[in-house]
Motif scaffolding. Structure first.
Motif, PDB file in Angstrom:
ATOM      1  N   ARG A  42      16.224  16.558 -14.865  1.00  0.00           N
ATOM      2  CA  ARG A  42      15.596  17.792 -15.342  1.00  0.00           C
ATOM      3  C   ARG A  42      15.550  18.801 -14.209  1.00  0.00           C
ATOM      4  N   PRO A  43      15.843  20.066 -14.484  1.00  0.00           N
ATOM      5  CA  PRO A  43      15.722  21.083 -13.437  1.00  0.00           C
ATOM      6  C   PRO A  43      14.242  21.376 -13.181  1.00  0.00           C
ATOM      7  N   GLY A  44      13.982  21.958 -12.053  1.00  0.00           N
ATOM      8  CA  GLY A  44      12.608  22.352 -11.761  1.00  0.00           C
ATOM      9  C   GLY A  44      12.065  21.675 -10.519  1.00  0.00           C
ATOM     10  N   GLN A  45      10.837  22.017 -10.237  1.00  0.00           N
ATOM     11  CA  GLN A  45      10.174  21.500  -9.040  1.00  0.00           C
ATOM     12  C   GLN A  45       9.884  20.015  -9.200  1.00  0.00           C
ATOM     13  N   ALA A  46      10.065  19.294  -8.119  1.00  0.00           N
ATOM     14  CA  ALA A  46       9.845  17.849  -8.144  1.00  0.00           C
ATOM     15  C   ALA A  46       8.367  17.518  -8.329  1.00  0.00           C
ATOM     16  N   ASN A  47       8.096  16.448  -9.029  1.00  0.00           N
ATOM     17  CA  ASN A  47       6.762  15.889  -9.172  1.00  0.00           C
ATOM     18  C   ASN A  47       6.527  15.057  -7.909  1.00  0.00           C
ATOM     19  N   PRO A  48       5.626  15.481  -7.006  1.00  0.00           N
ATOM     20  CA  PRO A  48       5.502  14.800  -5.716  1.00  0.00           C
ATOM     21  C   PRO A  48       5.193  13.309  -5.817  1.00  0.00           C
ATOM     22  N   TYR A  56      -6.115  -1.689 -21.901  1.00  0.00           N
ATOM     23  CA  TYR A  56      -5.659  -0.948 -20.734  1.00  0.00           C
ATOM     24  C   TYR A  56      -4.326  -1.508 -20.260  1.00  0.00           C
ATOM     25  N   PRO A  57      -3.355  -0.645 -19.898  1.00  0.00           N
ATOM     26  CA  PRO A  57      -2.019  -1.128 -19.571  1.00  0.00           C
ATOM     27  C   PRO A  57      -1.903  -1.843 -18.225  1.00  0.00           C
ATOM     28  N   LEU A  58      -2.860  -1.690 -17.330  1.00  0.00           N
ATOM     29  CA  LEU A  58      -2.829  -2.375 -16.038  1.00  0.00           C
ATOM     30  C   LEU A  58      -4.167  -3.061 -15.824  1.00  0.00           C
ATOM     31  N   ASP A  59      -4.143  -4.178 -15.103  1.00  0.00           N
ATOM     32  CA  ASP A  59      -5.445  -4.750 -14.781  1.00  0.00           C
ATOM     33  C   ASP A  59      -6.103  -3.861 -13.720  1.00  0.00           C
ATOM     34  N   ALA A  60      -7.374  -4.009 -13.535  1.00  0.00           N
ATOM     35  CA  ALA A  60      -8.141  -3.104 -12.669  1.00  0.00           C
ATOM     36  C   ALA A  60      -7.642  -3.118 -11.237  1.00  0.00           C
ATOM     37  N   ASP A  61      -7.299  -4.281 -10.702  1.00  0.00           N
ATOM     38  CA  ASP A  61      -6.830  -4.353  -9.312  1.00  0.00           C
ATOM     39  C   ASP A  61      -5.504  -3.630  -9.132  1.00  0.00           C
ATOM     40  N   GLU A  62      -4.579  -3.820 -10.058  1.00  0.00           N
ATOM     41  CA  GLU A  62      -3.282  -3.148  -9.957  1.00  0.00           C
ATOM     42  C   GLU A  62      -3.435  -1.641 -10.106  1.00  0.00           C
ATOM     43  N   ALA A  63      -4.269  -1.204 -11.025  1.00  0.00           N
ATOM     44  CA  ALA A  63      -4.504   0.230 -11.198  1.00  0.00           C
ATOM     45  C   ALA A  63      -5.100   0.823  -9.931  1.00  0.00           C
ATOM     46  N   GLU A  64      -6.013   0.117  -9.304  1.00  0.00           N
ATOM     47  CA  GLU A  64      -6.622   0.619  -8.070  1.00  0.00           C
ATOM     48  C   GLU A  64      -5.609   0.669  -6.933  1.00  0.00           C
ATOM     49  N   ARG A  65      -4.729  -0.319  -6.841  1.00  0.00           N
ATOM     50  CA  ARG A  65      -3.690  -0.296  -5.792  1.00  0.00           C
ATOM     51  C   ARG A  65      -2.779   0.917  -5.958  1.00  0.00           C
ATOM     52  N   ILE A  66      -2.365   1.196  -7.186  1.00  0.00           N
ATOM     53  CA  ILE A  66      -1.498   2.355  -7.425  1.00  0.00           C
ATOM     54  C   ILE A  66      -2.244   3.645  -7.113  1.00  0.00           C
ATOM     55  N   ALA A  67      -3.486   3.760  -7.565  1.00  0.00           N
ATOM     56  CA  ALA A  67      -4.277   4.969  -7.304  1.00  0.00           C
ATOM     57  C   ALA A  67      -4.465   5.176  -5.812  1.00  0.00           C
ATOM     58  N   THR A  68      -4.714   4.114  -5.074  1.00  0.00           N
ATOM     59  CA  THR A  68      -4.886   4.219  -3.622  1.00  0.00           C
ATOM     60  C   THR A  68      -3.596   4.685  -2.962  1.00  0.00           C
ATOM     61  N   ARG A  69      -2.466   4.115  -3.361  1.00  0.00           N
ATOM     62  CA  ARG A  69      -1.179   4.535  -2.794  1.00  0.00           C
ATOM     63  C   ARG A  69      -0.925   6.010  -3.067  1.00  0.00           C
ATOM     64  N   LEU A  70      -1.207   6.472  -4.286  1.00  0.00           N
ATOM     65  CA  LEU A  70      -0.976   7.874  -4.622  1.00  0.00           C
ATOM     66  C   LEU A  70      -1.936   8.795  -3.883  1.00  0.00           C
ATOM     67  N   ARG A  71      -3.200   8.393  -3.749  1.00  0.00           N
ATOM     68  CA  ARG A  71      -4.158   9.208  -2.984  1.00  0.00           C
ATOM     69  C   ARG A  71      -3.712   9.350  -1.529  1.00  0.00           C
ATOM     70  N   GLU A  72      -3.272   8.239  -0.931  1.00  0.00           N
ATOM     71  CA  GLU A  72      -2.797   8.292   0.461  1.00  0.00           C
ATOM     72  C   GLU A  72      -1.590   9.216   0.582  1.00  0.00           C
ATOM     73  N   TYR A  73      -0.682   9.135  -0.380  1.00  0.00           N
ATOM     74  CA  TYR A  73       0.486  10.006  -0.349  1.00  0.00           C
ATOM     75  C   TYR A  73       0.085  11.465  -0.458  1.00  0.00           C
ATOM     76  N   LEU A  74      -0.800  11.791  -1.395  1.00  0.00           N
ATOM     77  CA  LEU A  74      -1.226  13.180  -1.589  1.00  0.00           C
ATOM     78  C   LEU A  74      -1.979  13.706  -0.379  1.00  0.00           C
ATOM     79  N   GLN A  75      -2.729  12.866   0.320  1.00  0.00           N
ATOM     80  CA  GLN A  75      -3.415  13.292   1.546  1.00  0.00           C
ATOM     81  C   GLN A  75      -2.400  13.655   2.620  1.00  0.00           C
ATOM     82  N   ARG A  76      -1.295  12.922   2.692  1.00  0.00           N
ATOM     83  CA  ARG A  76      -0.260  13.235   3.693  1.00  0.00           C
ATOM     84  C   ARG A  76       0.403  14.577   3.405  1.00  0.00           C
ATOM     85  N   LEU A  77       0.418  14.993   2.130  1.00  0.00           N
ATOM     86  CA  LEU A  77       1.019  16.270   1.770  1.00  0.00           C
ATOM     87  C   LEU A  77       0.177  17.450   2.222  1.00  0.00           C
ATOM     88  N   GLN A  78      -1.113  17.241   2.378  1.00  0.00           N
ATOM     89  CA  GLN A  78      -2.024  18.352   2.689  1.00  0.00           C
ATOM     90  C   GLN A  78      -1.971  18.736   4.143  1.00  0.00           C
TER      91      GLN A  78
END
Length: 96
Positions: free
Chosen positions: A38-44, A74-96
Protein backbone atom coordinates in the motif's frame (compact mmCIF):
# COMPACT_ATOMS: atom_id res chain seq x y z
CA UNK A 1 -15.98 -17.55 8.81
CA UNK A 2 -12.22 -17.77 8.35
CA UNK A 3 -9.79 -15.31 9.94
CA UNK A 4 -8.98 -13.52 6.65
CA UNK A 5 -12.63 -12.61 6.14
CA UNK A 6 -12.78 -11.33 9.72
CA UNK A 7 -9.59 -9.25 9.43
CA UNK A 8 -10.33 -7.79 5.96
CA UNK A 9 -13.09 -5.40 7.14
CA UNK A 10 -10.88 -4.19 9.99
CA UNK A 11 -8.21 -3.23 7.45
CA UNK A 12 -10.69 -1.95 4.83
CA UNK A 13 -9.25 -4.12 2.08
CA UNK A 14 -9.86 -7.42 0.32
CA UNK A 15 -6.10 -7.73 -0.27
CA UNK A 16 -4.65 -8.92 3.01
CA UNK A 17 -1.12 -10.11 3.74
CA UNK A 18 -0.30 -12.18 6.79
CA UNK A 19 3.12 -12.73 8.31
CA UNK A 20 3.93 -15.20 11.05
CA UNK A 21 5.64 -13.55 14.02
CA UNK A 22 7.12 -16.51 15.82
CA UNK A 23 5.16 -19.68 16.42
CA UNK A 24 1.80 -18.27 17.58
CA UNK A 25 1.35 -14.68 16.40
CA UNK A 26 0.41 -13.29 13.00
CA UNK A 27 0.74 -9.71 11.70
CA UNK A 28 -2.00 -8.81 9.19
CA UNK A 29 -1.96 -5.74 6.95
CA UNK A 30 -3.61 -4.56 3.75
CA UNK A 31 -1.95 -4.39 0.34
CA UNK A 32 -2.86 -2.21 -2.62
CA UNK A 33 -3.22 -5.36 -4.71
CA UNK A 34 -1.87 -8.89 -4.19
CA UNK A 35 1.88 -8.66 -3.66
CA UNK A 36 1.92 -4.85 -3.97
CA UNK A 37 2.44 -2.74 -0.87
CA UNK A 38 0.00 0.00 0.00
CA UNK A 39 1.30 3.50 -0.74
CA UNK A 40 1.59 5.98 2.07
CA UNK A 41 3.40 6.58 5.29
CA UNK A 42 4.68 3.53 7.11
CA UNK A 43 2.96 2.32 10.27
CA UNK A 44 5.90 2.56 12.73
CA UNK A 45 4.90 -0.25 15.09
CA UNK A 46 3.78 -2.69 12.38
CA UNK A 47 6.84 -1.87 10.25
CA UNK A 48 9.12 -2.53 13.21
CA UNK A 49 7.53 -5.94 13.79
CA UNK A 50 7.76 -6.71 10.06
CA UNK A 51 11.42 -5.63 9.94
CA UNK A 52 12.21 -8.06 12.77
CA UNK A 53 11.19 -10.79 10.32
CA UNK A 54 12.99 -9.37 7.27
CA UNK A 55 9.93 -7.82 5.66
CA UNK A 56 9.43 -4.39 4.08
CA UNK A 57 7.63 -1.54 5.88
CA UNK A 58 3.87 -1.75 6.40
CA UNK A 59 1.66 1.23 5.47
CA UNK A 60 -1.71 1.78 7.08
CA UNK A 61 -3.41 -0.12 9.86
CA UNK A 62 -2.35 -3.58 11.00
CA UNK A 63 -3.73 -6.30 13.26
CA UNK A 64 -1.92 -8.86 15.41
CA UNK A 65 -3.68 -12.14 16.13
CA UNK A 66 -2.79 -15.13 18.23
CA UNK A 67 -4.31 -18.31 19.51
CA UNK A 68 -7.36 -18.36 21.71
CA UNK A 69 -6.29 -19.81 25.03
CA UNK A 70 -8.06 -21.14 28.09
CA UNK A 71 -11.52 -20.86 26.49
CA UNK A 72 -11.17 -17.08 26.53
CA UNK A 73 -12.73 -14.64 24.08
CA UNK A 74 -9.44 -12.73 24.10
CA UNK A 75 -7.08 -13.62 21.23
CA UNK A 76 -3.90 -13.63 23.36
CA UNK A 77 -3.27 -14.77 26.88
CA UNK A 78 -2.49 -11.94 29.30
CA UNK A 79 1.26 -12.60 29.49
CA UNK A 80 1.70 -12.65 25.71
CA UNK A 81 -0.39 -9.50 25.28
CA UNK A 82 1.72 -7.74 27.90
CA UNK A 83 4.98 -8.82 26.22
CA UNK A 84 3.81 -7.41 22.88
CA UNK A 85 2.57 -4.18 24.49
CA UNK A 86 5.88 -3.75 26.31
CA UNK A 87 7.88 -4.29 23.11
CA UNK A 88 5.74 -1.73 21.26
CA UNK A 89 5.96 0.82 24.09
CA UNK A 90 9.76 0.48 24.14
CA UNK A 91 9.87 0.93 20.38
CA UNK A 92 7.65 4.02 20.46
CA UNK A 93 9.78 5.55 23.25
CA UNK A 94 12.86 5.16 21.03
CA UNK A 95 11.06 7.11 18.30
CA UNK A 96 10.54 10.13 20.55
Amino acid sequence: MDLVSEVAPLLSSANIRSTRLGSDLTLWHAEDSPGRARPGQANPAASWLAAEHGLPPVAGPAVITGPIQYNSVYPLDADEAERIATRLREYLQRLQ
